[in-house]
Design an enzyme around this catalytic site. Sequence first.
Site, PDB file in Angstrom:
ATOM      1  N   HIS A 241      89.596  36.189  49.843  1.00 40.14           N
ATOM      2  CA  HIS A 241      90.340  36.292  48.567  1.00 40.14           C
ATOM      3  C   HIS A 241      89.645  35.536  47.424  1.00 40.14           C
ATOM      4  O   HIS A 241      89.446  36.063  46.336  1.00 40.14           O
ATOM      5  CB  HIS A 241      91.739  35.699  48.729  1.00 40.14           C
ATOM      6  CG  HIS A 241      92.534  36.262  49.858  1.00 40.14           C
ATOM      7  ND1 HIS A 241      93.275  37.427  49.777  1.00 40.14           N
ATOM      8  CD2 HIS A 241      92.723  35.781  51.111  1.00 40.14           C
ATOM      9  CE1 HIS A 241      93.898  37.635  50.925  1.00 40.14           C
ATOM     10  NE2 HIS A 241      93.575  36.664  51.758  1.00 40.14           N
TER      11      HIS A 241
HETATM   12  O1  RIB Z   1      96.887  34.296  49.693  1.00 38.56           O
HETATM   13  C1  RIB Z   1      95.526  33.942  49.748  1.00 38.56           C
HETATM   14  C2  RIB Z   1      95.300  32.627  49.104  1.00 38.56           C
HETATM   15  O2  RIB Z   1      96.023  31.622  49.797  1.00 38.56           O
HETATM   16  C3  RIB Z   1      93.822  32.167  49.152  1.00 38.56           C
HETATM   17  O3  RIB Z   1      93.558  31.392  48.013  1.00 38.56           O
HETATM   18  C4  RIB Z   1      93.766  31.326  50.380  1.00 38.56           C
HETATM   19  O4  RIB Z   1      92.753  30.308  50.297  1.00 38.56           O
HETATM   20  C5  RIB Z   1      95.127  30.675  50.354  1.00 38.56           C
HETATM   21  O5  RIB Z   1      95.058  29.554  49.495  1.00 38.56           O
END
Ligand code: RIB
Length: 316
Positions: A241
Amino acid sequence: MTSDTMSPRPRIVLDCDPGLDDAIAILTAAHFGELVGITTVNGNVGIEHTTHNALATAQIAGLDVPVHRGAARPLIAPTMDAARIHGATGLGDVTLPGLTRSVDSEDAVAFLCDTARSVDDLHLVAVGPLTNVALALRHDPDLRSRLGGLTIMGGGAHAGNVTPVAEFNVWADPEAAAIVFREAAPITMVGLDVTHKVLLGGDEAARMRSAGTPAADFAAGLLDYAYDRCREYGLDAAPVHDATAIIAVTHPHLFRSSSHPVAVELHGEHTRGMTVTDVRPAAAIAAAPAPPAHDVVWDADAQAVIDLIVEAVVNS
Ligand code: RIB
Ligand code: CA
């Protein structure tokens, strides 16, 4: 022309909660951007671990970048974590070196506000809960006007991961997210709508390992751990992500977004932490007062983004 000459190197401050994908985002930001600083926040794991992990990642990659410790808990919400995904320490089962440095300060908010004043065209990229960013807005209400850009990995117009409708970074501190969405428009929202389309797996880990460097082996280990957790949930690859959010800043031409009012739900029994995104036609939205509009990212050239993330790791 190589990929990193395709756009100017944006000046980035990365607010993060390392975190498997946060660590890969640090490498990605340092390779394709000018990583001006890192601020840490409680999120995937506690602030001690997220801060340690940010320092360790910078050390492994040989990055001379300041690290400033931030908020140890959400504004109001109870402190929750994502250790079931990221491991008890936040970086899976990867062995970390002994730290040779410590934080540059324990005041991430002051660093964010001071740097926004002193660095032109600064891009703040927040890839954890938005606690530090909300506190910075309280400290300097004009913060957004001083930034060249504000991009978050968080939310989702039509997706959730902690709940059917809430994404972890927004869900973990929804009051902070509500402040940021209300007071820091426009945000580029790199949410699950797009990050769930940029998936890395064993092939990418092998490509990373081919570099034979400590940083590439480190990142491949993080990806292997993330990939293993995803397979426990029946998925055959892992979204990275936070690194995807960095590429959205350094290579925006690879993404498709559109402007929509977004508000963070705080009170719904089943919807707390939802980024309520109004995709109705403009005329319908104009019929009543609407929340501020933000750039919602929907799609990307996924393979190009994947290749850039691998390129950044291989060259770290
Ligand atoms: O939902 C994904 C996010 O939540 C990313 O930033 C992961 O590192 C967690 O922090
Ligand atoms: Ca994160």
